[in-house]
Motif scaffolding. Structure first.
Motif, mmCIF file in Angstrom:
data_model
loop_
_atom_site.group_PDB
_atom_site.id
_atom_site.type_symbol
_atom_site.label_atom_id
_atom_site.label_comp_id
_atom_site.label_asym_id
_atom_site.label_seq_id
_atom_site.Cartn_x
_atom_site.Cartn_y
_atom_site.Cartn_z
ATOM 1 N N HIS A 186 0.834 -1.206 0.000
ATOM 2 C CA HIS A 186 0.000 0.000 0.000
ATOM 3 C C HIS A 186 0.871 1.260 0.000
ATOM 4 O O HIS A 186 0.528 2.266 -0.641
ATOM 5 N N GLY A 187 1.992 1.208 0.705
ATOM 6 C CA GLY A 187 2.903 2.342 0.709
ATOM 7 C C GLY A 187 3.491 2.617 -0.661
ATOM 8 O O GLY A 187 3.591 3.780 -1.093
ATOM 9 N N LEU A 188 3.879 1.553 -1.366
ATOM 10 C CA LEU A 188 4.408 1.717 -2.720
ATOM 11 C C LEU A 188 3.345 2.265 -3.666
ATOM 12 O O LEU A 188 3.634 3.105 -4.526
ATOM 13 N N SER A 189 2.107 1.791 -3.508
ATOM 14 C CA SER A 189 1.012 2.287 -4.335
ATOM 15 C C SER A 189 0.755 3.767 -4.068
ATOM 16 O O SER A 189 0.549 4.555 -4.999
ATOM 17 N N SER A 190 0.773 4.148 -2.792
ATOM 18 C CA SER A 190 0.562 5.555 -2.436
ATOM 19 C C SER A 190 1.685 6.437 -2.978
ATOM 20 O O SER A 190 1.437 7.543 -3.476
ATOM 21 N N LEU A 191 2.931 5.938 -2.891
ATOM 22 C CA LEU A 191 4.066 6.691 -3.424
ATOM 23 C C LEU A 191 3.935 6.867 -4.936
ATOM 24 O O LEU A 191 4.186 7.960 -5.470
ATOM 25 N N SER A 192 3.528 5.817 -5.612
ATOM 26 C CA SER A 192 3.333 5.891 -7.054
ATOM 27 C C SER A 192 2.241 6.891 -7.406
ATOM 28 O O SER A 192 2.359 7.646 -8.377
ATOM 29 N N ASN A 193 1.195 6.916 -6.589
ATOM 30 C CA ASN A 193 0.110 7.865 -6.826
ATOM 31 C C ASN A 193 0.574 9.302 -6.623
ATOM 32 O O ASN A 193 0.212 10.211 -7.389
ATOM 33 N N ILE A 194 1.395 9.525 -5.598
ATOM 34 C CA ILE A 194 1.932 10.869 -5.352
ATOM 35 C C ILE A 194 2.856 11.298 -6.495
ATOM 36 O O ILE A 194 2.874 12.471 -6.903
ATOM 37 N N MET A 195 3.627 10.351 -7.039
ATOM 38 C CA MET A 195 4.497 10.675 -8.163
ATOM 39 C C MET A 195 3.668 11.033 -9.405
ATOM 40 O O MET A 195 4.058 11.910 -10.187
ATOM 41 N N THR A 196 2.539 10.373 -9.581
ATOM 42 C CA THR A 196 1.632 10.738 -10.668
ATOM 43 C C THR A 196 1.161 12.173 -10.498
ATOM 44 O O THR A 196 1.173 12.966 -11.445
#
Length: 213
Positions: A186-196
């Motif tokens: 979930h942390g990696l997904s959230s980080l990816s979303n923030i990078m988007t």
């Protein structure tokens, strides 16, 4: 009003806006019949970018937080499992249109360094949204369902706000292991979303500098 009627109404308003735009009205009869390709590309870029930026902004910083604070945790998770595939698909499609329209108007060989950076920001947003759609989201949803099953066995998951998960996990090694793995993905997904969001935010600054108000 059904989704098809809403789509048709939106397309009708969009077509009217193009036909009666100042650029079209000031042009000759040929331009009134066929608006220049560059106008359509700029319009496609503006609409797709604004849709992607607004969607990420709302889901990440407003809608998701409101739902988390007001829905039972399992209900919130089940809603997210239905919403996230549609969310990341929408953002990815909008980013792809933005990349295509911007890249067509600014070919790599003849574009400036600033334009190349902007294309890179848009491509990064597209890549991160696709990563979330095809990699992190399926894993997160499956892990969430498994964790929900264990939590129901321990009569937790219906609480709103503060979770009883951590307290129960202290005496349940299986749940504790699930929590660690879920937290990482979930942390990696959230980080990816923030990078988007970051790539789109950088591009918004570029567009703001181009607007003459």
């Amino acid at each position: 009003m059904g989704w098809l009627a809403r789509l048709l109404a939106g397309l009708a308003l969009l077509a009217a806006g193009v036909l009666f735009s100042p650029q079209t009205l000031r042009s000759g009869s040929d331009a009134r019949i066929s608006v220049k390709l560059s106008t359509y590309l700029r319009l496609a870029h503006l609409l797709s970018f604004s849709a992607a930026f607004g969607t990420v902004l709302w889901v990440t910083f407003i809608g998701g937080i409101i739902m988390f604070k007001n829905l039972p945790r399992h209900q919130f998770g089940n809603l997210q499992s239905k919403m996230f595939p549609a969310y990341f698909s929408t953002v990815a499609i909008c980013c792809a249109i933005s990349v295509a329209s911007f890249g067509y108007q600014h070919p790599w060989k003849s574009s400036s360094s600033a334009e190349r950076y902007q294309l890179g920001f848009l491509l990064s947003s597209l890549a991160f949204s696709l990563t979330n759609l095809f990699v992190f989201t399926p894993i997160t949803i499956e892990m969430m369902r498994q964790r929900h099953k264990v939590e129901r066995e321990n009569n937790i998951g219906d609480e709103v706000g503060d979770s009883k998960n951590e307290e129960v996990a202290k005496a349940n090694p299986r749940l504790a292991a699930m929590n660690r793995k879920f937290g990482m993905i979930h942390g990696l997904s959230s980080l990816s979303n923030i990078m988007t969001f970051g790539g789109l935010a950088f591009h918004s600054c570029y567009l703001a500098a181009k607007i003459d108000l």
